[in-house]
Design a protein around this motif. Structure first.
Motif, PDB file in Angstrom:
ATOM      1  N   SER A 122     -80.341 -36.244  53.839  1.00 46.85           N
ATOM      2  CA  SER A 122     -81.436 -36.699  54.035  1.00 46.85           C
ATOM      3  C   SER A 122     -81.814 -37.935  53.336  1.00 46.85           C
ATOM      4  N   GLY A 123     -82.910 -38.631  53.573  1.00 51.39           N
ATOM      5  CA  GLY A 123     -83.293 -39.836  53.193  1.00 51.39           C
ATOM      6  C   GLY A 123     -83.993 -39.511  51.715  1.00 51.39           C
ATOM      7  N   GLU A 124     -84.068 -38.611  51.505  1.00 49.83           N
ATOM      8  CA  GLU A 124     -84.548 -38.234  50.016  1.00 49.83           C
ATOM      9  C   GLU A 124     -83.528 -38.406  48.978  1.00 49.83           C
ATOM     10  N   ARG A 125     -82.168 -38.717  49.457  1.00 50.30           N
ATOM     11  CA  ARG A 125     -81.106 -38.719  48.574  1.00 50.30           C
ATOM     12  C   ARG A 125     -80.511 -40.095  48.531  1.00 50.30           C
ATOM     13  N   ALA A 126     -80.158 -40.976  47.819  1.00 53.04           N
ATOM     14  CA  ALA A 126     -79.657 -42.188  48.043  1.00 53.04           C
ATOM     15  C   ALA A 126     -77.985 -42.034  48.368  1.00 53.04           C
ATOM     16  N   LEU A 127     -77.725 -42.914  48.998  1.00 53.90           N
ATOM     17  CA  LEU A 127     -76.259 -43.106  49.524  1.00 53.90           C
ATOM     18  C   LEU A 127     -75.408 -42.927  48.702  1.00 53.90           C
ATOM     19  N   PRO A 128     -75.459 -43.422  47.475  1.00 49.78           N
ATOM     20  CA  PRO A 128     -74.074 -43.135  46.479  1.00 49.78           C
ATOM     21  C   PRO A 128     -73.962 -41.651  45.994  1.00 49.78           C
ATOM     22  N   ALA A 129     -75.231 -41.112  45.780  1.00 52.70           N
ATOM     23  CA  ALA A 129     -75.439 -39.669  45.678  1.00 52.70           C
ATOM     24  C   ALA A 129     -74.720 -38.881  46.509  1.00 52.70           C
ATOM     25  N   ILE A 130     -75.038 -39.051  47.871  1.00 57.93           N
ATOM     26  CA  ILE A 130     -74.517 -38.319  49.092  1.00 57.93           C
ATOM     27  C   ILE A 130     -72.860 -38.382  48.916  1.00 57.93           C
ATOM     28  N   LEU A 131     -72.324 -39.583  48.687  1.00 56.93           N
ATOM     29  CA  LEU A 131     -71.078 -39.892  48.636  1.00 56.93           C
ATOM     30  C   LEU A 131     -70.448 -39.185  47.634  1.00 56.93           C
ATOM     31  N   ASP A 132     -71.013 -39.042  46.429  1.00 55.38           N
ATOM     32  CA  ASP A 132     -70.571 -38.368  45.249  1.00 55.38           C
ATOM     33  C   ASP A 132     -70.487 -36.838  45.621  1.00 55.38           C
ATOM     34  N   ARG A 133     -71.557 -36.273  46.334  1.00 56.75           N
ATOM     35  CA  ARG A 133     -71.469 -34.934  46.449  1.00 56.75           C
ATOM     36  C   ARG A 133     -70.233 -34.484  47.595  1.00 56.75           C
ATOM     37  N   PHE A 134     -69.957 -35.277  48.351  1.00 58.10           N
ATOM     38  CA  PHE A 134     -68.844 -35.098  49.196  1.00 58.10           C
ATOM     39  C   PHE A 134     -67.703 -35.254  48.500  1.00 58.10           C
ATOM     40  N   GLU A 218     -86.948 -46.877  79.431  1.00 54.46           N
ATOM     41  CA  GLU A 218     -88.558 -46.877  79.339  1.00 54.46           C
ATOM     42  C   GLU A 218     -88.700 -46.316  77.708  1.00 54.46           C
ATOM     43  N   GLN A 219     -87.695 -46.159  77.076  1.00 52.72           N
ATOM     44  CA  GLN A 219     -88.058 -45.695  75.681  1.00 52.72           C
ATOM     45  C   GLN A 219     -86.977 -45.962  74.502  1.00 52.72           C
ATOM     46  N   VAL A 220     -87.450 -46.055  73.441  1.00 52.38           N
ATOM     47  CA  VAL A 220     -86.447 -46.492  72.238  1.00 52.38           C
ATOM     48  C   VAL A 220     -86.994 -45.901  71.154  1.00 52.38           C
ATOM     49  N   HIS A 221     -86.105 -45.533  70.310  1.00 51.81           N
ATOM     50  CA  HIS A 221     -86.506 -44.784  68.993  1.00 51.81           C
ATOM     51  C   HIS A 221     -86.071 -46.239  67.869  1.00 51.81           C
ATOM     52  N   LEU A 222     -87.325 -46.542  66.981  1.00 54.31           N
ATOM     53  CA  LEU A 222     -86.988 -47.404  66.151  1.00 54.31           C
ATOM     54  C   LEU A 222     -86.860 -46.813  64.685  1.00 54.31           C
ATOM     55  N   ALA A 223     -85.913 -47.102  63.984  1.00 53.96           N
ATOM     56  CA  ALA A 223     -85.605 -46.450  62.648  1.00 53.96           C
ATOM     57  C   ALA A 223     -86.583 -46.942  61.673  1.00 53.96           C
ATOM     58  N   ARG A 224     -87.065 -46.039  61.030  1.00 59.45           N
ATOM     59  CA  ARG A 224     -87.614 -46.327  59.854  1.00 59.45           C
ATOM     60  C   ARG A 224     -86.651 -46.514  58.466  1.00 59.45           C
ATOM     61  N   PRO A 225     -86.283 -47.809  57.990  1.00 58.95           N
ATOM     62  CA  PRO A 225     -85.235 -48.077  56.803  1.00 58.95           C
ATOM     63  C   PRO A 225     -85.142 -47.042  55.918  1.00 58.95           C
ATOM     64  N   GLN A 226     -86.364 -46.660  54.990  1.00 57.22           N
ATOM     65  CA  GLN A 226     -86.234 -46.009  53.876  1.00 57.22           C
ATOM     66  C   GLN A 226     -85.948 -44.683  54.143  1.00 57.22           C
ATOM     67  N   ALA A 227     -86.023 -44.018  55.397  1.00 65.09           N
ATOM     68  CA  ALA A 227     -85.835 -42.664  55.900  1.00 65.09           C
ATOM     69  C   ALA A 227     -84.337 -42.520  56.056  1.00 65.09           C
ATOM     70  N   TRP A 228     -83.433 -43.482  56.119  1.00 64.83           N
ATOM     71  CA  TRP A 228     -82.114 -43.576  56.370  1.00 64.83           C
ATOM     72  C   TRP A 228     -81.395 -43.988  55.066  1.00 64.83           C
ATOM     73  N   PRO A 229     -80.679 -43.163  54.351  1.00 64.96           N
ATOM     74  CA  PRO A 229     -79.831 -43.549  52.990  1.00 64.96           C
ATOM     75  C   PRO A 229     -78.992 -44.733  53.231  1.00 64.96           C
TER      76      PRO A 229
END
Length: 315
Positions: A122-134, A218-229
């Motif tokens: 989830s976006g609540e966790r920084a990418l390095p922390a996600i990589l560390d857990r895996f 007709e539709q597109v989903h725009l990413a909120r940067p801080q929600a994606w690690p």
């Protein structure tokens, strides 16, 4: 820890999992499975999410197809019998809410009595922390007796042909690294080099970047940067990411393609997964680069993504 000493791991739900021996046969959600493969543990099979079909999405596959790992279809459609025939020792999924596995019905694992490891992306966790857990999970599983340096060979074991839709394994497997610790260090060094390259490119410009997922004409989903690690990590490296602005949606703001033009991106990171649609209407001169919002959480996968983005920024 040797394979005879037992195995224990606390997942990101806070669930303490254990077994009498280190799990040898791993079934996993495709994103988790592709990461584990990069980290030296080859799954016996992988399954998809509710977005996935009966065939493995090439954008999400990582090295799974080349390694001959069978794909079982969407996880929510898997019953206990189908999964039980694989005889997995452990199942690995991801979570976005810190509570529930994303792609598999937890009751299926409970009926089989198989530990279900669930790691947060989830976006609540920084990418390095996600990589560390895996990496920590892979290290715990790599202690299994009979697993080769990259987890191949006896780790996968035979799988009935009817269960595989990923295609046959290659006739001649690629050479496996003899030193898993050295391979992990090399992957970490590769990621650091890719980050340094991207930081250097971003510092010289490269323009504004908008990440999105197409949903038709007709539709597109725009990413909120801080929600994606990974997007938040890119911003930390100096990449200028555009925020779509206020509105509903925690991860995406849903709008139309005219709204994309109004944001005036120089480069669009487009969702390359099969369930997303290609960009329909972009202003002239906007550059494109592929983005997999479910990139395998491994240093090797993110190093590739960062290098590709750096190349796109200077194109």
């Amino acid at each position: 820890m040797s394979g005879t000493e037992g195995w224990g791991f606390t997942d990101d739900r806070g669930t303490e999992l254990g077994a009498a021996r280190v799990p040898l046969r791993v079934a996993a959600y495709v994103r988790a499975g592709a990461a584990l493969l990069d980290l030296g543990v080859t799954p016996v099979a992988v399954y998809g999410s509710g977005h996935d079909g009966e065939e493995l999405d090439p954008a999400k596959a990582g090295g799974l197809r080349a390694a001959g790992v069978p794909y079982l279809g969407p996880g929510r459609a898997l019953g206990a019998e189908a999964l039980g025939e694989l005889r997995p020792d452990v199942i690995v999924d991801v979570t976005y809410d810190g509570k529930s596995p994303y792609a598999l019905d937890e009751a299926v694992a409970e009926r089989l009595g198989i530990p279900l490891v669930t790691l947060s992306v989830s976006g609540e966790r920084a990418l390095p922390a996600i990589l560390d857990r895996f990496a920590a999970l892979a290290a715990s599983l790599a202690a299994a007796p009979g697993r080769s340096a990259s987890g191949a060979g006896s780790a996968a074991g035979p799988v009935p042909a009817a269960e595989s839709t990923a295609g046959p394994a290659p006739a001649t497997p690629a050479a496996e690294p003899a030193d898993p610790v050295g391979a992990a260090s090399a992957s970490a060094a590769d990621l650091a080099a890719a980050e340094a390259l991207l930081r250097s490119v971003a510092a010289k410009g490269g323009g504004a970047v908008l990440a999105l997922s197409g949903a038709g004409a007709e539709q597109v989903h725009l990413a909120r940067p801080q929600a994606w690690p990974e997007l938040a990590h890119l911003a930390g490296l100096g990449v200028r990411l555009l925020d779509p602005g206020p509105g509903p949606g925690a991860n995406w703001l849903t709008g139309d393609w005219a709204g994309v033009a109004e944001l005036r991106p120089d480069l669009v990171l487009f969702d390359e997964r099969e369930h997303a649609t290609p960009p329909y209407a972009l202003p002239s001169g906007v550059r494109l680069a592929a983005w997999n919002p479910e990139t395998p959480p491994s240093p090797a996968a993110y190093a590739r993504f960062f290098r590709d983005l750096a190349e796109a920024l200077v194109a």
